[in-house]
Design a protein around this motif. Structure first.
Motif: not given
Length: 352
Positions: A112, A115-116, A118-120, A122-123, A136, A140, A144
């Protein structure tokens, strides 16, 4: 003729009577021989010894830090162990399952977190391009940090499970001798329950019990000698290390520890020892226990004066090995009977 016969009988009867009287006189003059002791104060009186037991200076009551069923016992009473030796083992199956569970939780939390992360990433790029708002991005960022905290929590639980697994083996924390074992294989124990007593290598001392009226004598003792029943002819010098602050509720005596200045070779734990205490200027009187003659609740002794015995009441103090302290009733120079006191009577003549 009859007159002569009667005279003869009369003379015979008188002779028999005289013979009987002579024998009675001999019996009445049978004076017993007694064993005596002359009372003297100070150095000639030996203080009674206090029986004790050889103990270790440091004794540790060992217990598990986790509960469970004991599946193996590697030591016996009297076994000498080294620091780090395994003494007892608890069944680790349930603990191992807990470790496996926490390991899986660590793997899940780590996934997890990736994943967090990677999302951070990108955003953050989208935010730089102006495609998303700051609110937004903060969501994220927070996701994380939550994932990072979850990893830390799972890792801590895994470490705790590993500690519990290590606790399933009870090990010796120092070199010493196993003095007592309180459990057997197959028994279920709880955390903190005493299962073994380990006496650490090093100093040995004597534990004795002192009556309350002898505490000051022990504290002010000028010389303490320790003898051992299993080591005849060997005497060791002792020192008072500690005295319990409270008396035992049952015996009303105080435990005291006597350290050995020069412990002899061959000294073993549990040996019987006798502690003899002497005090400078001591004026105590000690007599053999066999010299006491009890009448009701009153202790007495037979005092010999001009080869005749007289019963005298005394006040007793501390009891030792075949000796008793006399607090009142006897004086220096008194001669007392110290054996066979039950066979005497008031005013009887005796031989010394």
């Amino acid at each position: 003729m009859k007159k002569d016969y009667r005279n003869y009988l009369s003379l015979l009867l008188v002779a028999l009577l005289l013979t009987g009287c002579s024998q009675t006189a001999k019996v009445s003059e049978d004076i017993p021989l007694v064993r005596t002791q002359t009372i003297s104060l100070g150095a000639n009186n030996q203080n009674p010894g206090y029986s004790g037991e050889v103990r270790g200076r440091y004794e540790a009551a060992l217990s598990f830090q986790t509960g469970g069923k004991i599946i193996q016992r590697q030591v016996e009473a009297g076994t000498h162990v080294k620091a780090g030796d395994v003494l007892l083992t608890i069944d680790p199956k349930d603990i191992q399952q807990t470790v496996n569970l926490t390991a899986a939780q660590v793997a899940s939390a780590d996934s997890q977190l990736h994943l967090a992360q990677s999302n951070l990433a990108r955003y953050e790029k989208l935010y730089e391009q102006g495609a998303i708002s700051r609110a937004q991005l903060d969501q994220y960022q927070n996701a994380y940090e939550v994932a990072q905290a979850a990893v830390n929590q799972a890792s801590a639980q895994y470490a705790q499970g590993n500690n519990q697994l290590n606790y399933s083996q009870l090990t010796a924390d120092s070199d010493g001798v196993i003095a007592a074992i309180n459990v057997e294989a197959g028994q279920v124990v709880s955390a903190g329950q005493t299962v073994l007593t380990l006496v650490k290598d090093g100093t040995r001392e004597i534990e004795i019990n002192i009556p309350e009226n002898k505490l000051e004598e022990l504290k002010n003792a000028s010389h303490i000698q320790v003898t051992f029943w299993a080591l005849p002819g060997i005497t060791s010098e002792g020192k008072v290390r500690e005295i319990a602050p409270m008396a035992d509720k049952v015996t009303r005596t105080y435990k005291a520890r006597i350290s050995l200045v020069n412990p002899p070779a061959g000294l073993q734990l549990g040996m019987t020892a006798t502690v003899n205490i002497s005090q400078t200027g001591s004026q105590s009187i000690f007599i053999p226990l066999a010299a006491l003659y009890q009448t009701g609740d009153m202790p007495n002794v037979w005092v010999v004066t001009d080869n005749q015995v007289a019963l005298r009441p005394v006040k007793v103090g501390a009891f030792g090995d075949n000796a008793v302290e006399i607090l009142d009733g006897l004086h220096e120079g008194d001669v007392i009977v110290c054996a066979g006191v039950q066979k005497l009577h008031e005013g009887q003549k005796v031989r010394l």
